[in-house]
Design a protein around this motif. Sequence first.
Motif, PDB file in Angstrom:
ATOM      1  N   HIS A   1       0.753  -1.027   0.027  1.00 29.58           N
ATOM      2  CA  HIS A   1      -0.041  -0.016   0.017  1.00 29.58           C
ATOM      3  C   HIS A   1       0.854   1.366   0.058  1.00 29.58           C
ATOM      4  O   HIS A   1       0.595   2.340  -0.597  1.00 29.58           O
ATOM      5  CB  HIS A   1      -1.034   0.013   1.216  1.00 29.58           C
ATOM      6  CG  HIS A   1      -2.341  -0.788   1.017  1.00 29.58           C
ATOM      7  ND1 HIS A   1      -3.268  -0.415   0.253  1.00 29.58           N
ATOM      8  CD2 HIS A   1      -2.586  -1.923   1.516  1.00 29.58           C
ATOM      9  CE1 HIS A   1      -4.119  -1.125   0.176  1.00 29.58           C
ATOM     10  NE2 HIS A   1      -3.893  -2.354   0.928  1.00 29.58           N
ATOM     11  N   GLU A   2       1.977   1.392   0.836  1.00 36.61           N
ATOM     12  CA  GLU A   2       2.693   2.380   0.861  1.00 36.61           C
ATOM     13  C   GLU A   2       3.371   2.731  -0.515  1.00 36.61           C
ATOM     14  O   GLU A   2       3.707   3.948  -1.041  1.00 36.61           O
ATOM     15  CB  GLU A   2       3.809   2.104   1.869  1.00 36.61           C
ATOM     16  CG  GLU A   2       4.838   3.334   2.060  1.00 36.61           C
ATOM     17  CD  GLU A   2       5.973   2.911   3.058  1.00 36.61           C
ATOM     18  OE1 GLU A   2       6.870   3.679   3.218  1.00 36.61           O
ATOM     19  OE2 GLU A   2       5.798   2.166   3.738  1.00 36.61           O
ATOM     20  N   ILE A   3       3.781   1.670  -1.294  1.00 42.33           N
ATOM     21  CA  ILE A   3       4.617   1.861  -2.399  1.00 42.33           C
ATOM     22  C   ILE A   3       3.195   2.264  -3.474  1.00 42.33           C
ATOM     23  O   ILE A   3       3.392   3.561  -4.616  1.00 42.33           O
ATOM     24  CB  ILE A   3       4.983   0.670  -3.077  1.00 42.33           C
ATOM     25  CG1 ILE A   3       6.234   0.500  -2.171  1.00 42.33           C
ATOM     26  CG2 ILE A   3       5.595   0.904  -4.430  1.00 42.33           C
ATOM     27  CD1 ILE A   3       6.950  -0.663  -2.205  1.00 42.33           C
ATOM     28  N   LEU A   4       2.225   1.680  -3.742  1.00 41.07           N
ATOM     29  CA  LEU A   4       1.190   1.560  -4.968  1.00 41.07           C
ATOM     30  C   LEU A   4       0.214   2.726  -4.663  1.00 41.07           C
ATOM     31  O   LEU A   4      -0.299   3.321  -5.674  1.00 41.07           O
ATOM     32  CB  LEU A   4       0.486   0.284  -4.898  1.00 41.07           C
ATOM     33  CG  LEU A   4       1.257  -0.826  -5.446  1.00 41.07           C
ATOM     34  CD1 LEU A   4       0.533  -2.312  -5.510  1.00 41.07           C
ATOM     35  CD2 LEU A   4       2.138  -0.871  -6.540  1.00 41.07           C
ATOM     36  N   ASP A   5      -0.094   3.037  -3.519  1.00 39.68           N
ATOM     37  CA  ASP A   5      -1.135   3.946  -3.198  1.00 39.68           C
ATOM     38  C   ASP A   5      -0.815   5.389  -3.802  1.00 39.68           C
ATOM     39  O   ASP A   5      -1.710   6.075  -4.126  1.00 39.68           O
ATOM     40  CB  ASP A   5      -1.687   4.182  -1.781  1.00 39.68           C
ATOM     41  CG  ASP A   5      -2.426   2.972  -1.356  1.00 39.68           C
ATOM     42  OD1 ASP A   5      -2.898   2.108  -1.899  1.00 39.68           O
ATOM     43  OD2 ASP A   5      -2.729   2.748   0.042  1.00 39.68           O
TER      44      ASP A   5
END
Length: 322
Positions: free
Chosen positions: A49-53
């Motif tokens: 989530h930290e990367i893709l959001d």
Amino acid sequence: MKLSIIIPVFQVEDYIARCLQSIVSQDCSDCEIILVDDATKDNSMAIAHEILDNADVHVQYLKHDKNRGLSAARNTGISNANGSYLLFVDSDDVLADGALNTFMNSIDNTGADCIVGNYMVVSDTGSYISKKYSYNRLFTSTDSIINAYSNGDIPVMAWNKCVKTDLIKGNKILFKEGIYHEDELWTFLLVNEVNSLAVIGIHTYSYFVRSGSIMTNTKLEQRLNSGIVVYSEMVNYVNNNSVNNSDLFRAMDVFAFWRYRDIFSLITDAAASSRFYLQMRNIQKGCKRGGGKYGAVAFVHLILPASLGYNFLKSIIKRIGK
């Protein structure tokens, strides 16, 4: 949307950032990432989530209520894919720089049912081990594809294969759940259905061998049983579809030979070895080959009584192993 990138996630918190960053650093404007959380208990999804959001890419987050394994996660991704093509990526591996552009160009230029890129195998320490291709080639018939497959020119791994979504869904080419060797069965089914396949000599994928991964830490009995299940599925496919292709039979013979080798080289208990042998033998004898001969001299064991066949094949495999 042109491409759905399917990534199963389970206990990969040490690797998933590397995987996802290798993808979102490329042009993903015509892609979606389908992340399938297979009930992972670590921080893999938080890292994802930290990367893709914050990335400029469409993402589907899918979740299993309980751990169901790699095959089930891939199947979940397939059923939810919106892209014209599917690309399978394992969450501890890496897409090479420019890989998405390479696949997109091949889709545009060839329109092939399946596209296979070059790959590298990398050790735990990051050292380069091997790669597969140094050429480009377009196969335009199922027979030529099966011939290449039987010669080992088409890898059995699902990752790094870009395949038409409609072909996969229409022919129900899904991954068998609960087994090892699932990629080998899936690719066997795939090559029997594709009419065109492009091989790209450009490096598109890095496969990382790591301790604790499925390939290096399998349980012996599960591995042997899975091999027998896969071979049984291959035989069922041939029999149910009245297949009579000598190249396909040759590939099946090679698969069977390696399963026999596992039985004789990895099992020390004679009774267990004999039991596994008889299972494989009975399945192999049930294969309807249209009168075709078996591709390897070693398979003369099938015309011998079971006990003699067991000892004959065991001696052949021991001799080859020296």
